[in-house]
Write a protein that holds these residues in place. Sequence first.
Motif, PDB file in Angstrom:
ATOM      1  N   ALA A  37     -71.092 -10.032  10.906  1.00  0.00           N
ATOM      2  CA  ALA A  37     -71.929 -10.939  12.024  1.00  0.00           C
ATOM      3  C   ALA A  37     -70.844 -11.989  12.654  1.00  0.00           C
ATOM      4  O   ALA A  37     -69.856 -12.222  11.949  1.00  0.00           O
ATOM      5  N   PRO A  38     -70.928 -12.463  13.756  1.00  0.00           N
ATOM      6  CA  PRO A  38     -70.057 -13.484  14.324  1.00  0.00           C
ATOM      7  C   PRO A  38     -70.037 -14.878  13.382  1.00  0.00           C
ATOM      8  O   PRO A  38     -71.031 -14.922  12.961  1.00  0.00           O
ATOM      9  N   SER A  39     -68.959 -15.567  13.621  1.00  0.00           N
ATOM     10  CA  SER A  39     -68.994 -16.708  13.046  1.00  0.00           C
ATOM     11  C   SER A  39     -67.840 -17.757  13.693  1.00  0.00           C
ATOM     12  O   SER A  39     -66.874 -17.252  14.532  1.00  0.00           O
ATOM     13  N   CYS A  40     -68.278 -19.039  14.090  1.00  0.00           N
ATOM     14  CA  CYS A  40     -67.250 -20.015  14.143  1.00  0.00           C
ATOM     15  C   CYS A  40     -66.048 -19.772  13.782  1.00  0.00           C
ATOM     16  O   CYS A  40     -65.832 -19.966  12.697  1.00  0.00           O
ATOM     17  N   ASN A  41     -65.110 -19.644  14.935  1.00  0.00           N
ATOM     18  CA  ASN A  41     -63.569 -19.686  14.464  1.00  0.00           C
ATOM     19  C   ASN A  41     -63.256 -18.523  13.531  1.00  0.00           C
ATOM     20  O   ASN A  41     -62.350 -18.466  12.558  1.00  0.00           O
ATOM     21  N   ASN A  42     -64.384 -17.496  13.392  1.00  0.00           N
ATOM     22  CA  ASN A  42     -64.072 -16.331  12.441  1.00  0.00           C
ATOM     23  C   ASN A  42     -63.972 -16.798  10.947  1.00  0.00           C
ATOM     24  O   ASN A  42     -63.437 -16.298  10.116  1.00  0.00           O
ATOM     25  N   LYS A  43     -64.899 -17.906  10.756  1.00  0.00           N
ATOM     26  CA  LYS A  43     -64.940 -18.468   9.207  1.00  0.00           C
ATOM     27  C   LYS A  43     -65.324 -17.766   8.273  1.00  0.00           C
ATOM     28  O   LYS A  43     -65.169 -17.758   7.110  1.00  0.00           O
ATOM     29  N   GLN A  44     -66.287 -16.961   8.753  1.00  0.00           N
ATOM     30  CA  GLN A  44     -67.314 -15.976   7.609  1.00  0.00           C
ATOM     31  C   GLN A  44     -67.639 -16.885   6.613  1.00  0.00           C
ATOM     32  O   GLN A  44     -67.285 -16.605   5.406  1.00  0.00           O
ATOM     33  N   LEU A  86     -66.043 -24.089   3.979  1.00  0.00           N
ATOM     34  CA  LEU A  86     -65.974 -22.858   4.657  1.00  0.00           C
ATOM     35  C   LEU A  86     -66.233 -22.838   5.939  1.00  0.00           C
ATOM     36  O   LEU A  86     -66.340 -22.090   6.732  1.00  0.00           O
ATOM     37  N   ASP A  87     -67.005 -24.343   6.367  1.00  0.00           N
ATOM     38  CA  ASP A  87     -67.428 -24.450   7.781  1.00  0.00           C
ATOM     39  C   ASP A  87     -66.483 -24.744   8.992  1.00  0.00           C
ATOM     40  O   ASP A  87     -65.259 -25.179   8.371  1.00  0.00           O
ATOM     41  N   CYS A  88     -66.819 -24.565  10.172  1.00  0.00           N
ATOM     42  CA  CYS A  88     -65.961 -25.035  11.240  1.00  0.00           C
ATOM     43  C   CYS A  88     -66.191 -26.602  11.059  1.00  0.00           C
ATOM     44  O   CYS A  88     -67.102 -27.214  10.778  1.00  0.00           O
ATOM     45  N   ASP A  92     -68.846 -33.200  15.907  1.00  0.00           N
ATOM     46  CA  ASP A  92     -70.217 -33.867  15.989  1.00  0.00           C
ATOM     47  C   ASP A  92     -70.971 -33.823  14.548  1.00  0.00           C
ATOM     48  O   ASP A  92     -72.194 -34.124  14.507  1.00  0.00           O
ATOM     49  N   ASN A  93     -70.396 -33.382  13.566  1.00  0.00           N
ATOM     50  CA  ASN A  93     -70.822 -33.142  12.529  1.00  0.00           C
ATOM     51  C   ASN A  93     -71.886 -31.983  12.131  1.00  0.00           C
ATOM     52  O   ASN A  93     -72.515 -32.026  11.469  1.00  0.00           O
ATOM     53  N   ARG A  94     -72.183 -31.052  13.211  1.00  0.00           N
ATOM     54  CA  ARG A  94     -72.956 -30.126  13.048  1.00  0.00           C
ATOM     55  C   ARG A  94     -72.493 -29.223  11.945  1.00  0.00           C
ATOM     56  O   ARG A  94     -71.259 -28.924  11.708  1.00  0.00           O
ATOM     57  N   GLU A  95     -73.430 -28.522  11.178  1.00  0.00           N
ATOM     58  CA  GLU A  95     -73.273 -27.876   9.957  1.00  0.00           C
ATOM     59  C   GLU A  95     -73.432 -26.399  10.625  1.00  0.00           C
ATOM     60  O   GLU A  95     -74.441 -25.642  10.252  1.00  0.00           O
ATOM     61  N   TYR A  96     -72.357 -25.923  11.276  1.00  0.00           N
ATOM     62  CA  TYR A  96     -72.519 -24.583  11.817  1.00  0.00           C
ATOM     63  C   TYR A  96     -72.358 -23.596  10.793  1.00  0.00           C
ATOM     64  O   TYR A  96     -72.877 -22.315  11.147  1.00  0.00           O
ATOM     65  N   ALA A  97     -71.811 -23.743   9.641  1.00  0.00           N
ATOM     66  CA  ALA A  97     -72.071 -22.696   8.370  1.00  0.00           C
ATOM     67  C   ALA A  97     -73.473 -22.212   8.396  1.00  0.00           C
ATOM     68  O   ALA A  97     -73.660 -21.058   7.984  1.00  0.00           O
ATOM     69  N   LEU A  98     -74.290 -23.154   8.413  1.00  0.00           N
ATOM     70  CA  LEU A  98     -75.803 -22.946   8.180  1.00  0.00           C
ATOM     71  C   LEU A  98     -76.197 -21.772   9.153  1.00  0.00           C
ATOM     72  O   LEU A  98     -76.931 -20.734   8.975  1.00  0.00           O
ATOM     73  N   PHE A  99     -75.806 -22.033  10.561  1.00  0.00           N
ATOM     74  CA  PHE A  99     -76.228 -21.002  11.721  1.00  0.00           C
ATOM     75  C   PHE A  99     -75.477 -19.533  11.539  1.00  0.00           C
ATOM     76  O   PHE A  99     -76.145 -18.584  11.599  1.00  0.00           O
TER      77      PHE A  99
END
Length: 187
Positions: A37-44, A86-88, A92-99
């Motif tokens: 799956a894709p992830s923000c900055n390839n953080k996986q 592990l998150d980006c 703005d403090n979005r919790e992108y790891a959940l997405f």
Amino acid sequence: MAEIVPEIMNRRARRAYGPRGLDQPLLERVLEAAVLAPSCNNKQPWRFLVCQDETSLGIVRGALPEGNYWAREAPVLLVVTTRDDLDCRLNDNREYALFDTGLAVMNLMLQATREGLYAHPMAGFDPLAVRQGFGIEDETRIITVVALGFPGDGTSLNEKHRAAEHAPRERKPLAEVVQWNRWQALA
């Protein structure tokens, strides 16, 4: 117009699991699809705890409420987690790891569908019981539990869930969920 991908069209929130276990290559293929799956900055940022022995299954099954009784029949239960580190780091403090982790679970579900499996994520479980049962550290967010397995005959389902297994899938029409070119406040 091109057709929708068959795995998307065929994926359903099924509950009738059979007892047949998953062999290791099949299970790893489904998990590999998640990892792709894709992830923000390839953080996986996703992490999966695979529960398939009686001890680990017992911990997760014990954390399921009565409404998710059907998931106790699944031969594999996946505990899906992430952690803030592990998150980006978005300004703005979005919790992108959940997405991102949701994307990984969707990939897993689509591969499972392709393989003839059911994969059903659940919000209904006691995360504290899962955390304590496995000794999961407080920094780790337990997001969902996914029931994974081959289809069963549905004899263990209650009447409501037996009917739902064969009912047509209901989705909102595009007009209800899509806005074009300008935002209108949601009602």
